[in-house]
Design an enzyme around this catalytic site. Structure first.
Site, PDB file in Angstrom:
ATOM      1  N   SER A   1       0.835  -1.192   0.000  1.00  0.00           N
ATOM      2  CA  SER A   1       0.000   0.000   0.000  1.00  0.00           C
ATOM      3  C   SER A   1       0.878   1.253   0.000  1.00  0.00           C
ATOM      4  O   SER A   1       1.665   1.451  -0.912  1.00  0.00           O
ATOM      5  CB  SER A   1      -0.961  -0.042   1.196  1.00  0.00           C
TER       6      SER A   1
ATOM      7  N   ASP B   1      -9.318  -4.565  -6.028  1.00  0.00           N
ATOM      8  CA  ASP B   1      -8.841  -3.644  -4.992  1.00  0.00           C
ATOM      9  C   ASP B   1      -9.754  -2.421  -4.966  1.00  0.00           C
ATOM     10  O   ASP B   1      -9.776  -1.629  -5.900  1.00  0.00           O
ATOM     11  CB  ASP B   1      -7.394  -3.232  -5.304  1.00  0.00           C
TER      12      ASP B   1
ATOM     13  N   HIS C   1      -7.349  -5.627  -1.664  1.00  0.00           N
ATOM     14  CA  HIS C   1      -6.179  -4.803  -1.333  1.00  0.00           C
ATOM     15  C   HIS C   1      -5.239  -5.489  -0.346  1.00  0.00           C
ATOM     16  O   HIS C   1      -4.021  -5.412  -0.495  1.00  0.00           O
ATOM     17  CB  HIS C   1      -6.661  -3.471  -0.736  1.00  0.00           C
TER      18      HIS C   1
END
Length: 436
Positions: free
Chosen positions: A248, A339, A374
């Site tokens: 991330s 995601d 994600h």
């Protein structure tokens, strides 16, 4: 319910004594389990149930419905579950389909904080196909297993040096070893479990803390350069065999450092669920100011926050993204195409175009996983489609991460194996791997 319990009691009296085998009873979290039930009645219906009590004091469970064969045997790796938290032939679904038990708090996420202790699971066999009230039922047989992020002999060392905070994990064999600088995302704090697992596979791994709720000073690029140099100078690290791994926002940091730093020269980079649209050139506060200006694009659906549109459309202006064409080391992108938190698929497509123009496309490898979200974590971690999240450490929301459970589980298992292979290939690691 009372009649069902009486019927179950009558069946128990007529059952032989079942035997449950779970191997290994003590192993790493990325080791596959082998689960067998024997000595059942022929064609007996049973429920195999897994229960975990988390460090946050919540109960998590997973279970599958099976039918024994003519010999009274169930082999989880070969037999199909016909119901429960998963269906089909799934050898590790007792781990990856874990979910909070009914009545639990909302928005939970299962994560390990204390890597010095194991995750403990109770695996039980119940007569019949049960779906609820397991605490009120008597299992036919139960066994307890341990799952570890740290292999025996891995050292955990606190780092408080040159203003840098983090934890170093050192493999048990004779060093020095290749090193991995491991960076997590915008949730902040010190996250150690992935670094501990890297060390269990022969890498010195540095879990770097760089975002904290009680942070009193702004972090700039020098902080990451200092962390990198701390690794280089450690006697158990091969200074010319270092990698950056980021998830991330940590992927944004990794891409930025690999592209722009004159001191950080990794042999390879792995970016999980990340983007190049949030470049880190000076301080992190500058990045967050830019993100705040884009928050008007945020969406809320079913009381769940969706952030992926914040960085869309992907800018063409190089000043607004990392110039990935400057990266001169092998780069692996891990992307889930569902995601909902970050526009990682669109970012990966733009990175492909940019590296093609720069003549570096041969250095890039992209793994795109259909149905993955994600939070692509180490294998067999439960899938979390939406969980509680603290925005900038101040406001709690339900964040939508995306993903479908079975597809996401596949992505975690496959990407972890490919990430380890990538690190071994480009760091030329021949160190032995520890096992429990």
């Amino acid at each position: 319910m009372l009649s069902a319990n009486r019927a179950s009691s009558r069946r128990l009296l007529s059952c032989p004594c079942p035997l449950l085998s779970v191997e290994p009873t003590r192993g790493l979290v990325d080791e596959k389990l082998r689960v067998f039930v024997t000595n059942l009645n022929p064609n007996q219906q049973v429920t195999i149930h897994c229960l975990h009590y988390s460090e946050d004091r919540d109960y998590w469970e997973a279970f599958g419905h099976y039918v024994g064969d003519e010999q009274g045997t169930v082999t989880v790796a070969k037999d199909s579950s016909v119901g429960g938290t998963y269906t089909g032939v799934e050898s590790m679904a007792l781990m990856w389909s874990l979910r909070p038990v009914p009545g639990s708090r909302t928005g939970l996420r299962l994560r390990k904080s204390d890597v010095l202790s194991p995750m403990i699971f109770h695996i039980s066999v119940y007569d019949g196909h049960m779906t609820q009230d397991f605490k009120q039922l008597t299992p036919l047989v139960t066994t307890v297993i341990e799952r570890w992020y740290m292999a025996p002999g891995v050292q955990r060392v606190n780092v408080r040096e040159k203003g840098v905070k983090g934890t170093l994990f050192i493999p048990p064999a004779l060093g020095p070893f290749p090193g991995v600088l491991d960076m997590w995302g915008g949730g902040g704090g010190l996250v150690e479990y992935r670094a501990a697992l890297f060390a269990s596979h022969g890498f010195v791994a540095f879990a770097l803390e760089y975002l904290s709720i009680d942070e009193k000073k702004d972090i700039n690029t020098t902080y990451f350069e200092e962390a990198y140099q701390i690794m280089q100078e450690h006697p158990m690290v091969q200074r010319d065999r270092l990698a950056l791994v980021g998830l991330s926002f940590g992927a944004s940091v990794a891409l930025s450092m690999a592209a722009y730093s004159s001191l950080i020269k990794p042999q390879c980079c792995i970016c999980i669920s990340g983007s190049h649209v949030t470049p880190v050139r000076n301080t992190l506060s500058e990045v967050y100011k830019d993100l705040n200006r884009m928050l008007y694009k945020m969406r809320v659906e079913d009381n769940q926050v969706i952030w992926r549109d914040i960085i869309l459309p992907i800018p063409k202006d190089l000043t607004k993204k990392v110039d990935v064409g400057r990266i001169r080391c092998p780069l692996l992108l891990v992307v889930g195409d569902d995601d909902q938190n970050w526009a990682t698929l669109e970012s990966a497509e733009d990175i492909e175009r940019m590296t093609e123009v720069a003549g570096n496309r041969h250095l890039l490898k992209v793994l795109v996983y259909p149905g993955a979200g994600h939070l692509i974590e180490p294998p067999y971690t439960p899938h979390h489609r939406a969980t509680n999240f603290m925005v900038y450490g101040k406001h709690k929301v339900i964040m939508l991460w995306g993903g479908q459970t079975k597809q996401h589980a596949y992505a975690q298992e496959d990407s972890w194996e490919k990430m380890l292979d990538f690190l071994h290939q480009h760091l030329r690691c021949a160190a032995p791997q520890a096992r429990l």
